[in-house]
Write a protein that holds these residues in place. Structure first.
Motif, short mmCIF file in Angstrom:
data_model
loop_
_atom_site.label_atom_id
_atom_site.label_comp_id
_atom_site.label_asym_id
_atom_site.label_seq_id
_atom_site.Cartn_x
_atom_site.Cartn_y
_atom_site.Cartn_z
N LYS A 111 13.24 -5.01 7.14
CA LYS A 111 12.06 -4.41 6.82
C LYS A 111 11.23 -4.37 8.03
O LYS A 111 10.77 -3.35 8.50
CB LYS A 111 11.05 -5.15 5.84
N GLN A 115 10.42 -0.56 9.86
CA GLN A 115 8.97 -0.61 9.97
C GLN A 115 8.75 -0.07 11.76
O GLN A 115 8.35 0.94 12.08
CB GLN A 115 7.93 -1.56 10.26
N LYS A 118 10.23 3.27 11.99
CA LYS A 118 9.15 4.44 11.66
C LYS A 118 8.17 4.83 12.56
O LYS A 118 7.64 5.66 12.84
CB LYS A 118 8.39 3.84 10.21
#
Length: 139
Positions: A111, A115, A118
């Motif tokens: 994750k 992130q 992104k």
């Protein structure tokens, strides 16, 4: 590295009744149909929001692959769906749904990489809207 990519749109007629086409430099899209129906209803062809979703999911997924590779990890599979929300004439939200299979990493680390991808994905940086992310690691 610097490069330029091109696409072309052509439209004939009014917004509701007209028709158009979109073509890309690579010819992956070659006079692909564009119309009111393909944008706001159901129809054969594409639309700007779908193309943004494709560009964003592709860019984000490649960016994540680069980040994982730099850390010495080899993704077995990364699958991203981009949901583009169009509301009252504005793209108000893009939600990226990511599932991946990467050996040698736990869910929390995955994750964190997602992130970061992104945040630094060139398409994410281009878009002026809220971008959310859900990520899960599969076995």
């Amino acid at each position: 590295m610097k490069f330029t990519r091109t696409a072309n749109a052509n439209w004939k007629g009014t917004g509701m009744d007209g028709k158009g086409t979109i073509s890309t430099q690579s010819t992956t899209l070659d006079q692909t149909q564009l119309s009111f129906k393909t944008r706001f209803a159901e129809g054969v062809g594409t639309n700007p929001e779908e193309l943004i979703a494709a560009a964003h999911s592709g860019c984000f997924t490649m960016q994540l692959s680069f980040l994982l590779s730099e850390a010495g990890l080899v993704p077995e599979n990364l699958d991203t769906k981009a949901n583009v929300t169009f509301e009252n004439g504005t793209i108000t939200l893009i939600h990226l749904e990511l599932t991946g299979s990467v050996a040698g990493i736990d869910e929390e680390e995955f994750k964190a990489f997602a992130q970061k991808a992104k945040e630094i994905c060139p398409v994410s940086k281009l878009l002026n809207t809220e971008i959310t992310l859900s990520a899960s690691l599969s076995a």
